[in-house]
Design a protein around this motif. Structure first.
Motif, PDB file in Angstrom:
ATOM      1  N   THR A   1      -5.590  15.159   7.014  1.00  0.00           N
ATOM      2  CA  THR A   1      -4.262  14.884   7.554  1.00  0.00           C
ATOM      3  C   THR A   1      -3.511  14.029   6.552  1.00  0.00           C
ATOM      4  N   ALA A   2      -2.222  14.335   6.375  1.00  0.00           N
ATOM      5  CA  ALA A   2      -1.385  13.541   5.480  1.00  0.00           C
ATOM      6  C   ALA A   2      -0.098  13.151   6.197  1.00  0.00           C
ATOM      7  N   LEU A   3       0.462  12.049   5.774  1.00  0.00           N
ATOM      8  CA  LEU A   3       1.730  11.565   6.325  1.00  0.00           C
ATOM      9  C   LEU A   3       2.695  11.348   5.169  1.00  0.00           C
ATOM     10  N   ILE A   4       3.915  11.883   5.341  1.00  0.00           N
ATOM     11  CA  ILE A   4       4.941  11.713   4.319  1.00  0.00           C
ATOM     12  C   ILE A   4       6.312  11.663   4.977  1.00  0.00           C
ATOM     13  N   GLU A   5       7.016  10.595   4.738  1.00  0.00           N
ATOM     14  CA  GLU A   5       8.403  10.428   5.170  1.00  0.00           C
ATOM     15  C   GLU A   5       8.633  10.821   6.627  1.00  0.00           C
ATOM     16  N   GLY A   6       7.726  10.389   7.502  1.00  0.00           N
ATOM     17  CA  GLY A   6       7.872  10.645   8.925  1.00  0.00           C
ATOM     18  C   GLY A   6       7.304  11.963   9.412  1.00  0.00           C
ATOM     19  N   TYR A   7       6.716  12.743   8.527  1.00  0.00           N
ATOM     20  CA  TYR A   7       6.126  14.034   8.883  1.00  0.00           C
ATOM     21  C   TYR A   7       4.610  14.006   8.745  1.00  0.00           C
ATOM     22  N   VAL A   8       3.953  14.855   9.529  1.00  0.00           N
ATOM     23  CA  VAL A   8       2.520  15.091   9.416  1.00  0.00           C
ATOM     24  C   VAL A   8       2.331  16.373   8.608  1.00  0.00           C
ATOM     25  N   VAL A   9       1.407  16.354   7.677  1.00  0.00           N
ATOM     26  CA  VAL A   9       1.040  17.549   6.921  1.00  0.00           C
ATOM     27  C   VAL A   9      -0.461  17.716   7.127  1.00  0.00           C
TER      28      VAL A   9
ATOM     29  N   ALA B   1       4.831  23.442  -2.285  1.00  0.00           N
ATOM     30  CA  ALA B   1       6.174  24.039  -2.203  1.00  0.00           C
ATOM     31  C   ALA B   1       6.706  23.995  -0.775  1.00  0.00           C
ATOM     32  N   ASP B   2       5.827  24.118   0.209  1.00  0.00           N
ATOM     33  CA  ASP B   2       6.269  24.052   1.599  1.00  0.00           C
ATOM     34  C   ASP B   2       6.582  22.619   2.016  1.00  0.00           C
ATOM     35  N   ILE B   3       5.868  21.655   1.448  1.00  0.00           N
ATOM     36  CA  ILE B   3       6.198  20.250   1.703  1.00  0.00           C
ATOM     37  C   ILE B   3       7.571  19.950   1.098  1.00  0.00           C
ATOM     38  N   ASP B   4       7.814  20.462  -0.116  1.00  0.00           N
ATOM     39  CA  ASP B   4       9.126  20.304  -0.751  1.00  0.00           C
ATOM     40  C   ASP B   4      10.228  20.821   0.168  1.00  0.00           C
ATOM     41  N   ARG B   5      10.024  22.016   0.711  1.00  0.00           N
ATOM     42  CA  ARG B   5      11.023  22.644   1.584  1.00  0.00           C
ATOM     43  C   ARG B   5      11.226  21.817   2.857  1.00  0.00           C
ATOM     44  N   LEU B   6      10.131  21.358   3.456  1.00  0.00           N
ATOM     45  CA  LEU B   6      10.223  20.530   4.662  1.00  0.00           C
ATOM     46  C   LEU B   6      11.075  19.295   4.394  1.00  0.00           C
TER      47      LEU B   6
ATOM     48  N   GLY C   1       5.732  18.283  11.891  1.00  0.00           N
ATOM     49  CA  GLY C   1       5.390  18.515  10.489  1.00  0.00           C
ATOM     50  C   GLY C   1       4.900  19.920  10.253  1.00  0.00           C
ATOM     51  N   LEU C   2       4.028  20.059   9.259  1.00  0.00           N
ATOM     52  CA  LEU C   2       3.480  21.356   8.859  1.00  0.00           C
ATOM     53  C   LEU C   2       1.970  21.349   9.001  1.00  0.00           C
ATOM     54  N   THR C   3       1.415  22.526   9.264  1.00  0.00           N
ATOM     55  CA  THR C   3      -0.032  22.635   9.356  1.00  0.00           C
ATOM     56  C   THR C   3      -0.506  24.004   8.892  1.00  0.00           C
ATOM     57  N   VAL C   4      -1.674  24.009   8.290  1.00  0.00           N
ATOM     58  CA  VAL C   4      -2.435  25.227   8.024  1.00  0.00           C
ATOM     59  C   VAL C   4      -3.747  25.031   8.774  1.00  0.00           C
ATOM     60  N   PRO C   5      -3.806  25.523  10.016  1.00  0.00           N
ATOM     61  CA  PRO C   5      -5.031  25.326  10.809  1.00  0.00           C
ATOM     62  C   PRO C   5      -6.236  26.004  10.150  1.00  0.00           C
TER      63      PRO C   5
ATOM     64  N   PRO D   1      -5.215  36.120   4.041  1.00  0.00           N
ATOM     65  CA  PRO D   1      -3.818  35.692   4.169  1.00  0.00           C
ATOM     66  C   PRO D   1      -3.750  34.518   5.148  1.00  0.00           C
ATOM     67  N   PHE D   2      -2.737  33.687   4.994  1.00  0.00           N
ATOM     68  CA  PHE D   2      -2.608  32.556   5.911  1.00  0.00           C
ATOM     69  C   PHE D   2      -1.140  32.229   6.128  1.00  0.00           C
ATOM     70  N   ASP D   3      -0.901  31.527   7.231  1.00  0.00           N
ATOM     71  CA  ASP D   3       0.438  31.069   7.568  1.00  0.00           C
ATOM     72  C   ASP D   3       0.474  29.549   7.544  1.00  0.00           C
ATOM     73  N   VAL D   4       1.613  29.033   7.134  1.00  0.00           N
ATOM     74  CA  VAL D   4       1.915  27.617   7.285  1.00  0.00           C
ATOM     75  C   VAL D   4       2.763  27.537   8.547  1.00  0.00           C
ATOM     76  N   LEU D   5       2.345  26.695   9.475  1.00  0.00           N
ATOM     77  CA  LEU D   5       3.046  26.579  10.741  1.00  0.00           C
ATOM     78  C   LEU D   5       3.916  25.326  10.780  1.00  0.00           C
ATOM     79  N   LEU D   6       5.074  25.470  11.383  1.00  0.00           N
ATOM     80  CA  LEU D   6       5.950  24.350  11.669  1.00  0.00           C
ATOM     81  C   LEU D   6       5.519  23.827  13.036  1.00  0.00           C
ATOM     82  N   ALA D   7       4.991  22.624  13.076  1.00  0.00           N
ATOM     83  CA  ALA D   7       4.467  22.045  14.315  1.00  0.00           C
ATOM     84  C   ALA D   7       5.558  21.230  15.002  1.00  0.00           C
ATOM     85  N   ARG D   8       5.816  21.570  16.233  1.00  0.00           N
ATOM     86  CA  ARG D   8       6.824  20.851  17.025  1.00  0.00           C
ATOM     87  C   ARG D   8       6.146  19.710  17.797  1.00  0.00           C
TER      88      ARG D   8
END
Length: 160
Positions: A91-99, A106-111, A120-124, A139-146
């Motif tokens: 688990t990572a924390l950056i600028e108020g988001y969970v990664v 690149a997806d953290i950059d976009r977030l 934040g974002l997650t790759v379960p 293949p995998f998805d990066v999910l936007l976690a609400r």
């Protein structure tokens, strides 16, 4: 002219030199994620977590890593608002988001550029093709976690 006065031309040249000498470093700070701090929490000895941290460094982030026992790391995930379905190995924390997990830089950059009002974002799980995992054919998805526990696809990565 008094001994401490300066003419306009000299003042202008001095000001231009000062601005020119300080502008480049200031621009570099705001030009992108270079050097952006990100706090990573992982269990000791996890090779894929260390590889993901290296992926962050290679992409201009400045990660700090706090190695925790598994129970403490799981408590940190719950405290951050993650559900078991959205969890991965670190688990990572950056600028108020969970990664969570092996999210590409690149997806953290976009977030951080878009700044949505989300958890934040997650790759379960641990897909083989995700950064830090090596290569594979998954293949995998990066999910936007609400915040309320739902998620949606933020980015998709096909098999290589």
């Amino acid at each position: 002219m008094t001994p401490h006065s300066i003419d306009r031309r000299t003042f202008g040249l001095g000001l231009a030199a000062l601005v020119g000498s300080t502008l480049a470093p200031v621009t570099a700070v705001f030009a992108g994620p270079r050097g952006r701090a990100i706090a990573v929490f992982a269990t000791p000895g996890c090779g894929c977590c260390k590889a993901w941290v290296e992926h962050l460094r290679e992409n201009g982030y400045a990660p700090t890593v706090d190695y925790l026992p598994a129970a403490t790391l799981n408590a940190k995930k719950i405290e951050a608002g993650l559900t078991p379905e959205l969890s991965s190995c670190h688990t990572a924390l950056i600028e108020g988001y969970v990664v969570e997990g092996h999210v590409p830089a690149a997806d953290i950059d976009r977030l951080l550029a878009e700044r949505p009002d989300v958890l934040g974002l997650t790759v379960p799980g641990m897909p083989q093709d995700a950064p830090g995992m090596g290569t594979g054919d998954t293949p995998f998805d990066v999910l936007l976690a609400r915040r309320e526990g739902t998620s949606e696809i933020f980015a998709s990565y096909p098999a290589s």
